[in-house]
Design an enzyme around this catalytic site. Structure first.
Site, PDB file in Angstrom:
ATOM      1  N   ASP A 214     -15.572  -3.115  -0.129  1.00  0.00           N
ATOM      2  CA  ASP A 214     -15.123  -2.840   1.229  1.00  0.00           C
ATOM      3  C   ASP A 214     -16.366  -2.637   2.087  1.00  0.00           C
ATOM      4  O   ASP A 214     -17.246  -1.858   1.728  1.00  0.00           O
ATOM      5  CB  ASP A 214     -14.256  -1.579   1.265  1.00  0.00           C
TER       6      ASP A 214
ATOM      7  N   ASP B 197       0.855  -1.185   0.000  1.00  0.00           N
ATOM      8  CA  ASP B 197       0.000   0.000   0.000  1.00  0.00           C
ATOM      9  C   ASP B 197       0.890   1.234   0.000  1.00  0.00           C
ATOM     10  O   ASP B 197       1.779   1.359   0.850  1.00  0.00           O
ATOM     11  CB  ASP B 197      -0.894   0.026   1.240  1.00  0.00           C
TER      12      ASP B 197
END
Length: 245
Positions: free
Chosen positions: A135, A15
């Site tokens: 998500d 990330d």
């Protein structure tokens, strides 16, 4: 096991924010722990035995602009394993340019939820290369860097995107993401049961037991970030858990 993975995979997360590898707690800005150069991290995961890398441009997810494109390009050139990328991919042109550049699979999140036809369009042009990221927080799909709730059930959404041609679902349980507190497998299981395409589970993995549980639940793979960067276990140990079945 699936059309994406020969067998269950543990996929390291890279990330990126402001040019660094970071891990966030529940996706919130300001909670990041930094882990250095993304290209160095990517190479280290390959050397450790990774079969796939999971890249996220967090600046892209939050701002909508792919701020870490240079690092992504460098990683593509530096590694010889499949790379999947999400964060800031908003249009068909965004996705096509990345796929043509060498990203193996693109991950559409907010753009897919807001414009499902985009998934169908890209899946037709790039079959087997479009993953939809769902998500969920408090049982509802969230978008825009996990800041806006949609009221949509993630299992229902997953089934819809499978019909639209997605080759897989990346399901992140935001409630446990980055907290090293363990997974909530029941939420993930509902998504897995709703579709016939591979589900990549993400969020909360803190132990080898968590990985075994996801494997047993039917996930095709799991993305692991914080636990690997904080040395809770090694990638080799995580992969061995699932190979020993």
């Amino acid at each position: 096991m699936s059309t994406l993975f020969e067998s269950f995979e543990v996929i390291p997360a890279v990330d990126m924010q402001d040019g660094d590898v970071v891990q966030l707690v529940q996706g919130e800005r300001g909670t990041e722990t930094r882990y250095g150069d993304p290209v160095v991290a990517a190479k280290q995961w390959v050397e450790a035995g990774a079969k796939t890398l999971h890249l996220v441009d967090l600046d892209g997810a939050f701002e909508g602009d792919r701020m870490n494109a240079t690092a992504v390009d460098a990683i593509i050139d530096a590694v010889d394993i499949p790379v999947q990328l999400g964060g800031g991919i908003r249009t068909a042109n965004d996705a096509a340019s990345l796929l043509d550049r060498g990203v193996n699979r693109v991950i559409l999140g907010t753009a897919a939820v807001e414009n499902p036809d985009l998934v169908a369009e890209l899946a037709e042009s790039y079959p087997g290369r479009i993953i939809v990221s769902l998500d969920a927080a408090d049982g509802e799909v969230v978008v825009s860097g996990w800041t806006e709730s949609t009221g949509i059930d993630p299992a229902v959404a997953a089934a819809r995107f499978a019909d639209y041609g997605a080759c897989g679902i990346l399901f992140t349980d935001v409630d446990v993401e980055g907290k090293l507190a363990g997974i909530q497998s029941s939420v993930t299981a509902r998504v897995i049961d709703a579709v016939d395409i591979p589900v990549i589970a993400s969020g909360g993995v803190a132990s080898l037991d968590d990985i075994q549980t996801l494997h047993t639940t039917g996930a095709a793979a799991t993305v692991v970030g914080t636990a690997l960067y904080e040395n809770k276990f090694t990638l080799a140990d995580a992969m061995e858990v699932c190979e020993s079945d």
